[in-house]
Design a protein around this motif. Structure first.
Motif, PDB file in Angstrom:
ATOM      1  N   GLY A 276       0.784  -1.238   0.000  1.00 39.80           N
ATOM      2  CA  GLY A 276       0.000   0.000   0.000  1.00 39.80           C
ATOM      3  C   GLY A 276       0.806   1.272   0.000  1.00 39.80           C
ATOM      4  N   LEU A 277       2.118   1.193  -0.176  1.00 38.40           N
ATOM      5  CA  LEU A 277       2.939   2.405  -0.235  1.00 38.40           C
ATOM      6  C   LEU A 277       2.813   3.053  -1.612  1.00 38.40           C
ATOM      7  CD1 LEU A 277       6.220   1.281   1.564  1.00 38.40           C
ATOM      8  CD2 LEU A 277       4.476   2.848   2.424  1.00 38.40           C
ATOM      9  N   ILE A 278       2.730   4.377  -1.617  1.00 35.82           N
ATOM     10  CA  ILE A 278       2.627   5.139  -2.863  1.00 35.82           C
ATOM     11  C   ILE A 278       3.611   6.304  -2.779  1.00 35.82           C
ATOM     12  CG2 ILE A 278       1.146   6.616  -4.273  1.00 35.82           C
ATOM     13  CD1 ILE A 278      -1.233   4.988  -3.280  1.00 35.82           C
ATOM     14  N   LEU A 279       4.374   6.514  -3.849  1.00 31.46           N
ATOM     15  CA  LEU A 279       5.254   7.672  -3.951  1.00 31.46           C
ATOM     16  C   LEU A 279       4.655   8.601  -4.994  1.00 31.46           C
ATOM     17  CD1 LEU A 279       7.861   9.215  -3.304  1.00 31.46           C
ATOM     18  CD2 LEU A 279       8.997   7.851  -5.061  1.00 31.46           C
ATOM     19  N   GLN A 280       4.175   9.764  -4.539  1.00 37.23           N
ATOM     20  CA  GLN A 280       3.597  10.749  -5.445  1.00 37.23           C
ATOM     21  C   GLN A 280       4.641  11.830  -5.708  1.00 37.23           C
ATOM     22  OE1 GLN A 280       0.114  11.875  -3.164  1.00 37.23           O
ATOM     23  NE2 GLN A 280      -1.164  10.482  -4.364  1.00 37.23           N
ATOM     24  N   ILE A 281       4.947  12.064  -6.982  1.00 32.23           N
ATOM     25  CA  ILE A 281       5.926  13.072  -7.375  1.00 32.23           C
ATOM     26  C   ILE A 281       5.188  14.346  -7.742  1.00 32.23           C
ATOM     27  CG2 ILE A 281       7.780  13.654  -8.974  1.00 32.23           C
ATOM     28  CD1 ILE A 281       8.378  11.327  -6.979  1.00 32.23           C
ATOM     29  N   THR A 282       5.531  15.454  -7.067  1.00 35.35           N
ATOM     30  CA  THR A 282       4.855  16.717  -7.334  1.00 35.35           C
ATOM     31  C   THR A 282       5.682  17.640  -8.225  1.00 35.35           C
ATOM     32  OG1 THR A 282       5.708  17.497  -5.207  1.00 35.35           O
ATOM     33  CG2 THR A 282       3.441  16.716  -5.249  1.00 35.35           C
ATOM     34  N   THR A 283       7.015  17.696  -8.032  1.00 36.15           N
ATOM     35  CA  THR A 283       7.856  18.557  -8.866  1.00 36.15           C
ATOM     36  C   THR A 283       9.182  17.878  -9.167  1.00 36.15           C
ATOM     37  OG1 THR A 283       8.878  19.672  -6.974  1.00 36.15           O
ATOM     38  CG2 THR A 283       6.916  20.707  -7.897  1.00 36.15           C
TER      39      THR A 283
END
Length: 195
Positions: free
Chosen positions: A74-81
């Motif tokens: 359930g780990l998620i890495l969200q990249i914003t910039t």
């Protein structure tokens, strides 16, 4: 001589007390008025760009991530910039999130398998940027002691917990804007480099 010293000390204490009193008074007088309008004014002032300072990476982040890498449990890495700077680096900012209903230990594999990086504990040191057009892979930068220039010192994320993260890489050529971000135990995703 000791009388002169005592007099100077007393004057210093009195001056300090007066300064502290004035500071408290000014802070107390700073409020008042319609508090509901203050956040709007502050927010619009920071968006203005009229001679103000540049926004920090967190202020510049948008609500929508540009990429999402799914990991285990359930780990998620969200990249914003992903921003290129004048020093020849690319800094990737995002959020590591536990999207499951229970606490999750972040896999040690995310730090990669280089001995020098492993010696400095848990990090995102295994991350790479892949420029498929230029046929190059860029690894997370390290300082002179071998520490990766990335978020470090994390291990367990509670259910729903989010951790702001960053990774710094050497910059690909300016003509390269689309690269693939890869992190061990996570899916890969294409991100866009700005700047």
């Amino acid at each position: 001589m000791s009388i002169r010293f005592t007099a100077k000390a007393r004057r210093g204490i009195v001056a300090l007390a007066v300064a502290a009193g004035l500071a408290v008074g000014v802070a107390g007088c700073g409020g008042g008025g319609d508090d509901d309008k203050k956040p709007e004014t502050t927010a619009s002032a920071s968006k203005g760009g009229d001679g103000g300072s540049d926004p920090s990476p967190q202020e510049g982040e948008s609500d929508e991530p540009q990429a999402e890498l799914k990991g285990t449990s359930g780990l998620i890495l969200q990249i914003t910039t992903a921003e290129r700077d004048a020093g020849g680096f690319v800094t990737v900012n995002g959020t590591l999130k536990n999207d499951s209903a229970k606490s999750v230990t972040v896999p040690s594999g995310v730090r990669g398998d280089e001995t020098e990086v492993i010696a400095h504990g848990r990090s995102l040191g295994g991350a790479t940027l892949v420029d498929s057009k230029g046929k190059k892979r860029y690894y997370v930068l390290r300082d002179t002691d071998g520490r990766p220039l990335t978020t470090t010192g994390f291990s367990i994320l509670k259910a729903g917990e989010e951790l702001p993260v960053f990774m710094q890489f050497p910059s690909p050529p300016e003509s390269t804007t689309d690269v693939s971000l890869q992190l061990p135990t996570f899916s890969s995703a294409t991100i866009k480099i700005s700047g």
